[in-house]
Design an enzyme around this catalytic site. Structure first.
Site, PDB file in Angstrom:
ATOM      1  N   CYS A  17      32.645  36.381  31.715  1.00 26.80           N
ATOM      2  CA  CYS A  17      32.235  35.495  32.697  1.00 26.80           C
ATOM      3  C   CYS A  17      31.642  36.010  33.819  1.00 26.80           C
ATOM      4  CB  CYS A  17      33.347  34.408  33.092  1.00 26.80           C
ATOM      5  SG  CYS A  17      34.114  33.710  31.632  1.00 26.80           S
TER       6      CYS A  17
ATOM      7  N   HIS B  43      32.949  31.044  40.061  1.00 28.69           N
ATOM      8  CA  HIS B  43      32.488  30.903  38.535  1.00 28.69           C
ATOM      9  C   HIS B  43      33.206  29.550  38.300  1.00 28.69           C
ATOM     10  CE1 HIS B  43      32.983  31.244  34.388  1.00 28.69           C
ATOM     11  NE2 HIS B  43      34.469  31.594  34.367  1.00 28.69           N
TER      12      HIS B  43
ATOM     13  N   ASN C 267      33.495  25.666  31.446  1.00 28.44           N
ATOM     14  CA  ASN C 267      33.258  27.213  31.612  1.00 28.44           C
ATOM     15  C   ASN C 267      31.949  27.470  30.898  1.00 28.44           C
ATOM     16  OD1 ASN C 267      33.449  29.759  31.687  1.00 28.44           O
ATOM     17  ND2 ASN C 267      35.608  30.177  31.666  1.00 28.44           N
TER      18      ASN C 267
END
Ligand code: ACO
Length: 330
Positions: free
Chosen positions: A114, A255, A285
């Site tokens: 990520c 994020h 996500n």
């Protein structure tokens, strides 16, 4: 290092297929109420059966090149951040180089999960320090729904697919952001907290059914704690080393993993919620795509104005984390 790395034509793509929480209730023992209250996620996107990470990457790479006014043959590098590449080899970047007919560019993938977008900004700055004329196509692309175990309710509700791309160079163009600073870190001792299987450690014979290790696995509770701590620390560190305070940041782009993590980091840093960008409700996500997707949408929605400074931060498997300061051009 000289910070003259500009991002031009940051563009994002998400597949058309929407998977709602109601859809997931039919697949596994979960509920819309649980998912929304624990994560803030209401829906996510899923790539089509015939589509792979490289296909999404190609769509968005073409858009970025066209809008930046850069020809594929004019590129010096293609780099792709992904933890869900089509194959262990060749790289997505090489596949893109072929499909774009980019000629003999340096093309490579890297995996910081990520944190991939932030790690890529750091790499782009290094490549530009080595070659002032470098023109880098930087693609983030993730097919996470391909590695989600749909019977594991603790993870399958969290992830979605998408891609984003931009051109990194020293040249000034419209729609630009300058990378003022990037700080990327990791703690490999914690590599077992989040894993995405399918590598050579998955030793399945031809025709054998795959096991849970083939898919994404995560210790969510532990990950949550580290995510909040590390993102808060790294944001504080990058602001401090640039002599800046939170009030100098126009928009905070964290994020998009979980609304509770976003709120916890925002509140520890002292950023008011109006200055925090979120789209986790609609996309879940998307790993390395999360920040560039958010940046592209924030720009399109007028949440980032010319002259604004953005603080972006991410956290992911590795464990990796990082932060970047971007300045949008007046
Ligand atoms: N639906 C219903 N119940 C569920 C679900 C679900 N989808 N998932 C878990 N539960 C249950 C659990 O079984 C548990 O039940 P129990 O108490 O009877 O054992 C209960 O809910 C609580 O589970 P927790 O795991 O403690 O729930 P938590 O509040 O921690 O939320 C979550 C889980 C959302 C995963 C959270 O821990 C989180 O967001 N962690 C961070 C994830 C992250 O940021 N990852 C980033 C990196 S990803 C990458 O790099 C690819």
């Amino acid at each position: 290092m000289n910070a003259s790395c500009r991002l031009s034509a940051l563009r994002a793509y998400t597949p058309d297929t929407v998977v709602t929480n109601d859809d997931l209730e039919k697949l596994t023992d979960t509920s819309d109420a649980w998912i929304v209250s624990r994560t803030g996620i209401r829906e996510r996107r899923k790539l089509a059966d015939g589509e792979n990470a490289s296909d999404m990457g190609l769509i968005v790479a073409r858009r970025a090149l066209e809008d930046a006014g850069v020809k594929a043959r004019g590129l010096t590098h293609i780099m792709a951040a992904t933890c869900t590449q089509d194959a262990l080899a060749p790289s997505v970047a090489c596949m893109l180089a072929g499909k774009l007919d980019a000629g003999p560019v340096m093309a490579f993938d890297f995996n910081a999960a990520c944190s991939g977008f932030l790690y890529g900004l750091s790499l782009a700055r290094s490549l530009l320090a080595e070659n002032r004329e470098a023109k880098i196509l930087f693609v983030c692309t993730e097919a996470l729904t391909r590695r989600v175990n749909w019977t594991d309710r603790s993870t399958c509700v969290l992830f979605g697919d998408g891609a984003a791309a931009c051109v990194c160079s020293r040249a000034a163009r419209g729609d630009d952001a300058i990378v003022e600073d990037v700080l990327c870190q990791s703690d490999g001792v914690l590599n077992g907290l989040i894993t995405v299987g399918g590598g050579t450690a998955c030793r399945y014979g031809l025709g054998q059914p795959v096991g849970p290790d083939f898919f994404l696995q995560m210790n969510g509770r532990e990950t949550y704690k580290y995510a909040v701590r590390r993102m808060t620390e790294v944001c504080g560190a990058i602001l401090a080393r640039n002599g800046l305070a939170v009030r100098d940041v126009g928009l905070f782009v964290p994020h998009q993993a979980n609304i509770r993590i976003i709120e916890a980091v925002g509140s520890r840093l002292g950023v008011e919620s109006e200055r925090v960008f979120t789209n986790v409700a609609r996309y879940g996500n998307t790993s390395s795509v999360s920040i560039p997707l958010a940046l592209a949408q924030a720009r399109a929605q007028g949440r980032v104005r010319p002259g604004d400074r953005v603080l972006a931060t991410a956290f992911g498997a590795g464990l990796t984390w990082g932060a970047a300061l971007l300045r949008y051009q007046p």
